[in-house]
Design a protein around this motif. Sequence first.
Motif, short mmCIF file in Angstrom:
data_model
loop_
_atom_site.label_atom_id
_atom_site.label_comp_id
_atom_site.label_asym_id
_atom_site.label_seq_id
_atom_site.Cartn_x
_atom_site.Cartn_y
_atom_site.Cartn_z
N THR A 171 0.82 -1.21 0.00
CA THR A 171 0.00 0.00 0.00
C THR A 171 0.86 1.26 0.00
OG1 THR A 171 -1.70 -1.18 1.22
CG2 THR A 171 -1.87 1.20 1.21
N PHE A 172 2.05 1.17 0.58
CA PHE A 172 2.91 2.33 0.77
C PHE A 172 4.05 2.39 -0.23
CE2 PHE A 172 0.82 1.47 4.71
CZ PHE A 172 0.57 2.71 5.28
N THR A 173 4.36 1.28 -0.88
CA THR A 173 5.57 1.21 -1.69
C THR A 173 5.23 0.94 -3.15
OG1 THR A 173 6.66 0.26 0.23
CG2 THR A 173 7.85 0.17 -1.85
N ALA A 174 5.84 1.73 -4.04
CA ALA A 174 5.66 1.49 -5.47
C ALA A 174 6.52 0.30 -5.87
CB ALA A 174 6.06 2.73 -6.25
N GLY A 175 6.08 -0.40 -6.89
CA GLY A 175 6.85 -1.53 -7.38
C GLY A 175 5.96 -2.75 -7.52
N ASN A 176 6.52 -3.79 -8.12
CA ASN A 176 5.78 -5.03 -8.37
C ASN A 176 5.95 -5.99 -7.21
OD1 ASN A 176 4.87 -4.58 -11.24
ND2 ASN A 176 7.09 -4.32 -11.49
N PRO A 177 4.87 -6.42 -6.59
CA PRO A 177 4.98 -7.38 -5.49
C PRO A 177 5.19 -8.78 -6.02
CG PRO A 177 2.68 -6.88 -5.90
CD PRO A 177 3.48 -5.99 -6.83
N PRO A 178 5.84 -9.65 -5.25
CA PRO A 178 5.98 -11.05 -5.68
C PRO A 178 4.62 -11.75 -5.64
CG PRO A 178 6.79 -10.75 -3.46
CD PRO A 178 6.49 -9.38 -3.98
N ALA A 179 4.54 -12.90 -6.26
CA ALA A 179 3.29 -13.66 -6.27
C ALA A 179 2.91 -14.04 -4.84
CB ALA A 179 3.45 -14.91 -7.12
N ALA A 180 1.62 -14.05 -4.58
CA ALA A 180 1.12 -14.37 -3.25
C ALA A 180 1.43 -15.82 -2.90
CB ALA A 180 -0.38 -14.12 -3.18
N ILE A 181 1.77 -16.05 -1.65
CA ILE A 181 2.05 -17.41 -1.17
C ILE A 181 0.74 -18.04 -0.72
CG2 ILE A 181 3.39 -18.78 0.46
CD1 ILE A 181 5.31 -16.40 0.71
N GLN A 182 0.41 -19.18 -1.27
CA GLN A 182 -0.88 -19.82 -1.00
C GLN A 182 -0.78 -20.92 0.06
OE1 GLN A 182 -3.58 -18.57 -2.29
NE2 GLN A 182 -2.54 -17.17 -3.71
N TYR A 204 17.94 -13.84 -1.28
CA TYR A 204 17.94 -12.89 -2.39
C TYR A 204 17.07 -13.45 -3.51
CZ TYR A 204 22.05 -11.01 0.01
OH TYR A 204 22.90 -10.46 0.95
N GLY A 205 16.25 -12.57 -4.11
CA GLY A 205 15.39 -13.03 -5.18
C GLY A 205 14.84 -11.88 -5.99
N ALA A 206 13.90 -12.20 -6.88
CA ALA A 206 13.25 -11.19 -7.71
C ALA A 206 11.75 -11.47 -7.72
CB ALA A 206 13.80 -11.24 -9.13
N TRP A 207 10.98 -10.43 -7.83
CA TRP A 207 9.53 -10.55 -7.71
C TRP A 207 8.91 -11.45 -8.78
CZ3 TRP A 207 6.51 -8.83 -11.81
CH2 TRP A 207 7.14 -8.01 -12.75
N VAL A 230 15.59 -10.06 0.39
CA VAL A 230 16.20 -8.93 -0.31
C VAL A 230 15.76 -8.97 -1.77
CG1 VAL A 230 18.34 -7.75 -0.92
CG2 VAL A 230 18.18 -9.00 1.25
N GLU A 231 15.04 -7.94 -2.21
CA GLU A 231 14.57 -7.84 -3.59
C GLU A 231 15.70 -7.29 -4.47
OE1 GLU A 231 12.91 -8.15 -6.91
OE2 GLU A 231 11.53 -8.62 -5.27
N CYS A 232 16.04 -8.05 -5.52
CA CYS A 232 17.17 -7.66 -6.37
C CYS A 232 16.75 -6.91 -7.63
CB CYS A 232 17.97 -8.90 -6.77
SG CYS A 232 18.76 -9.76 -5.37
N ASP A 233 15.51 -7.04 -8.04
CA ASP A 233 15.06 -6.38 -9.27
C ASP A 233 14.61 -4.95 -8.96
OD1 ASP A 233 13.00 -5.59 -11.41
OD2 ASP A 233 13.92 -7.39 -12.26
N GLU A 234 15.08 -4.01 -9.77
CA GLU A 234 14.78 -2.60 -9.52
C GLU A 234 13.30 -2.27 -9.67
OE1 GLU A 234 17.30 -0.25 -11.98
OE2 GLU A 234 19.11 -0.66 -10.79
N GLU A 235 12.54 -3.13 -10.32
CA GLU A 235 11.11 -2.88 -10.48
C GLU A 235 10.26 -3.54 -9.40
OE1 GLU A 235 9.87 -3.91 -14.38
OE2 GLU A 235 11.19 -2.46 -15.39
#
Length: 291
Positions: A171-182, A204-207, A230-235
Motif C-alpha cells: 500500500t505504501f511502496t511502489a513496485g511489483n509485489p511477488p506472487a502471493a504465497i498460498q 535474495y530473489g526477484a519478484w 532482499v529484492e534484487c530487481d529494480e522494479e
Amino acid sequence: MARKRKQPTTWIHRNSRYLIGGVSTAGLLLAIGCMAKGSSALAGSAYVQLGGLSLPLLGAIAYFFMGAFAIGPVVTKNKSLEGPTWLGLFVGSTAMTIFSGYLLYVMLGVLQEPCIPCLISALLAMGLWVLTLVGNRWESFGQLLLPGISVALVAAIATTGLYAYAQNPETFTAGNPPAAIQTSSGDSEIALAKHLTAIGAKKYGAWWCPHCHSQQTLFGEPAFEHVTYVECDEEGIDPQPNACRAAGVQSYPTWEINGETYAGVQSLQSLAAASGYTGPQDFINQTAGHQ
C-alpha cells in the motif's frame, strides 16, 4: 519585594546527569552488542525498520544523544546549556519510552518472540524518563505538558505508520509485489524462519522469479514473513540491487547463510543443516526429494 526562596539541592539533583549518562552508556553498549551479534526476529522485522536503519542502530543513535545531552553541560561547564539539554532529555526519553512500548507490543503480541536485549533496553528507556523527571528542579511539571503531548503525538503517528506499513507494505511502496504465497506453515517452518533471521541469513530473489516463489511456498505465508528477503530487481518493492551485487548474487533464489551462499531452491532440511538449526523438522511443505 519578596525574594524567591531557593529550593534545596538533593543528591539526585546533583548526580542525575551522571546517572543518565551511565544508563545511556549501558544502552549504547547493549545496542552495539546487538549489532555485532546479528539481527533478532524483532530487529529484522518490517515492524521496526525506519528509513532502512536497523533497530540496534536506531537505539545506539538515541542512547548516544541522550548521553551527550546529559554530560555535555558538565564537560563544557556551560550553564546556558542546562535548560535546553534538560528539555532535550525529556523529549528524547519520552519518545524512547513510547517506542519501547510499541516494540514490546510487536515482540510479545505480534511476533511472539521474546528478545531479552529488547526488554532490557525498554527498562533502560523507562529509567531515563524517570531520571529526567526527578533529576531536574523543574519550575513546574506544567512546563512539560506541551512538549510531552507533542512528542507523544509524533511518536504515536510514527509507530502507527510503521505498524501499518509492516501489515500492508504494498500500500505504501511502489513496485511489483511477488506472487502471493498460498501455502500455510507449521510450527517447524516458523521456527526455522525465525532461526534464519536470528543468525542473519538472507534470501535474495526477484519478484518475477518462479523459483523464488517455489522457495517461499516451502515456508508458507506465515513463516516467510519472518525470513529476511532482499529484492534484487529494480522494479520490485523496496529493491536493493547494490546489496545483491555486493553479495555476488548471480541467480535467483540465492541464500546467504553464515558467510556462505547457496544458489537455487533449497529444501527446508538443507537450510536447517546449513544454518545449524536443531529445532523440530516435521515440515508440512516438502520438495519432491523429501516427500
